[in-house]
Design a protein around this motif. Structure first.
Motif: not given
Length: 329
Positions: A202-209, A225-234, A312-320
């Motif tokens: 019921d939600k989608h969480i994105n984070a940048f740091g 830091v950046g990112g968001f939590c998205a739901t049906a409410d926005g 849930g599941y998704g992608v965990a992007e990172y850099s070295i």
């Protein structure tokens, strides 16, 4: 604010036209039922070319497509294609279509917005990516992927599988890869940025740091830091995020992550990774095709919120950093 026109190419500002500028499009496919995991990636530049990438893991086997073709410097609304891989905006901020007709695999994918798009300029302290490059803008969106995927090689040659899973996409317009790397190659293996897309029921969480190297010695409170939590409410900005990474013996391949995320309402949650399905690395180049500019990895994981048990599941992007190898010949 994001507008429908931001789905398309963006003109380079006059004062930086001498620099490499472009629109970068990133779209994930994480389908556990179909056993197909991948990233579609496009870089549409002001230097007369575009790069097209379809980076996939099919039944545990990596299969990659990359191509560089001429592109008009005049901005337009697409679709964009190299003759095999194409990206089309069907309905701005709501639906896109990506197709591929390759030698080893092919697909027809439709991505529809699960929740509203989020403008990274609305992150808690503004767009954190602007700290590193000239950014015109950046937005992200939780999506749903549907379509078909045809396997054209290997033991399952001839199979066509149905795609039906959650997805994530972003769109940037910036001077990524316009700067020059140091003359002398650096050494070491330093975790730099983190950027998970955590797809839940019921939600989608994105984070940048940023972690060690990317933080440049700054205390946590001063790191971007950046990112968001998205739901049906926005979609609302998260307030903070940190990450721990466990790497394999080579110190570059991620084995696991644990994130601490301060949600829009101030609640602090912890998200840990579970099963890993493999990873790919983006084809990040500047104008010099022989120089690797950025070791940006895209591992596919299961996720679990420790406090609630949500999965849930998704992608965990990172850099070295630094890149290795830098020179590709």
């Amino acid at each position: 604010m994001i507008t429908a026109q931001d789905e398309y190419r963006h003109a380079c500002p006059q004062e930086i036209q001498h620099l490499l500028w472009g629109d970068t499009l990133w779209v994930s496919v994480v389908d556990r039922e179909a056993n197909i995991f991948g990233i579609n990636h496009f870089h549409l530049t002001n230097k007369g070319y575009a790069r097209y990438e379809a980076l996939y893991i099919i039944d545990g086997v990596m299969q990659l497509w990359g191509n560089k073709v001429p592109l008009s410097v005049d901005v337009e609304n697409g679709p964009w294609t190299d003759g095999r891989l194409s990206y089309e905006v069907v309905k701005p901020l709501e639906e896109i279509r990506i197709q591929f007709d390759g030698p080893c695999f092919g697909f027809d994918q439709t991505f529809r917005g699960r929740f509203p798009a989020f403008d990274y300029g609305d992150s808690v302290n503004g767009n954190p990516l602007a700290r590193f490059h000239d950014y015109g803008g950046h937005f992200e969106q939780a999506m749903h992927c549907s379509g078909t995927f045809e396997i054209r090689g290997g033991p399952c040659k001839g199979e066509t599988r149905k795609l039906d899973s959650w997805s994530h996409r972003d769109h940037s317009w910036s001077t990524r890869f316009a700067d020059q790397l140091p003359w002398e190659p650096e050494h070491g293996d330093y975790p730099s940025h983190f950027w998970p897309s955590i797809q839940l029921e019921d939600k989608h969480i994105n984070a940048f740091g940023v972690m060690e190297y990317g933080g440049m010695g700054l205390p946590d409170g001063e790191k971007p830091v950046g990112g968001f939590c998205a739901t049906a409410d926005g979609a609302k900005p998260i307030l903070n995020a940190t990450a721990e990474i466990l790497t394999e013996e080579n110190r570059r391949d991620a084995a696991a992550f644990r994130y601490e995320i301060t949600m829009p309402d101030g609640e602090v949650i912890h998200v840990r990774t579970g099963r890993k399905y493999g990873q790919v690395k983006l084809w990040d180049r500047g104008e010099n095709d022989l120089e690797n500019r950025f070791d940006c990895y895209e591992p596919f994981f299961d996720f679990e919120v420790e406090e609630t048990g949500e999965r849930g599941y998704g992608v965990a992007e990172y850099s070295i950093q630094p890149v290795r190898p830098r020179w590709l010949v």
